[in-house]
Design a protein around this motif. Structure first.
Motif: not given
Length: 184
Positions: A111-115
């Motif tokens: 999720t953090l990579s996407w964010l």
């Protein structure tokens, strides 16, 4: 809320309130040095980052504004797929701003990579990450977390913003959840 309020739901305390506070002091000092004279925007990721965002921001001597995002990743069961949906977007324009994402924990990193990709596409001067905790053994994608409070084992932890079924977020420490709680 403290340990005596929750019976035997916590197997053991991993990080005490004092340890967390001392580490946040160190992180804030480094952030102050790195962002001196810059237009800093703290972006908290709801709901888990509420505690660390509040505590870290109050320790800063650098002027910073704050905004919040809520995102949801979903996949099969309790496993994140990295497919993300924005539930609450930022109210702030990121153009030429120095953005510091504030997270409670970096687990898989999906999720953090996407964010990171999403926020970088909005024209900021920079985007970095500060996380209270990181589980190195759970990471599935390589993410550069500039400020890490603690590297912790890949255990089921709650407290200091982290929850199980929306409970335990308000514990002032981080503890390992006893298996009998989630194996019911």
């Amino acid at each position: 809320m403290d340990l005596s309020d929750i019976g035997n739901d916590i197997d053991h305390v991993l990080l005490t309130e004092e340890q967390i506070g001392a580490r946040l002091d160190e992180m804030a000092a480094q952030i102050d040095a790195d962002y001196a004279g810059k237009d800093l925007l703290l972006v908290g990721v709801l709901k888990g980052a509420v505690m660390v965002m509040a505590d870290l921001s109050r320790r800063l001597h650098t002027a910073a504004t704050m905004d919040w995002m809520a995102v949801s990743s979903y996949g099969s069961g309790t496993k994140s797929s990295g497919v993300v949906r924005i539930l609450k977007d930022l109210d702030t324009d990121l153009t030429d701003r120095h953005v510091l994402i504030v997270e409670d924990i970096v687990d898989s990193g999906l999720t953090l990579s996407w964010l990171l990709s999403n926020l970088r596409s909005r024209g900021p001067a920079s985007v970095e990450i500060a996380a209270a905790m990181r589980k190195p053994d759970a990471v599935k994608v390589d993410i550069d977390v500039r400020y890490v409070g603690f590297d912790i084992p890949n255990e089921f932890v709650v407290g200091y913003g982290l929850d199980y079924a929306e409970k335990y977020r308000n514990l002032p420490f981080v503890g390992t959840l006893a298996p009998h709680v989630y194996e019911r």
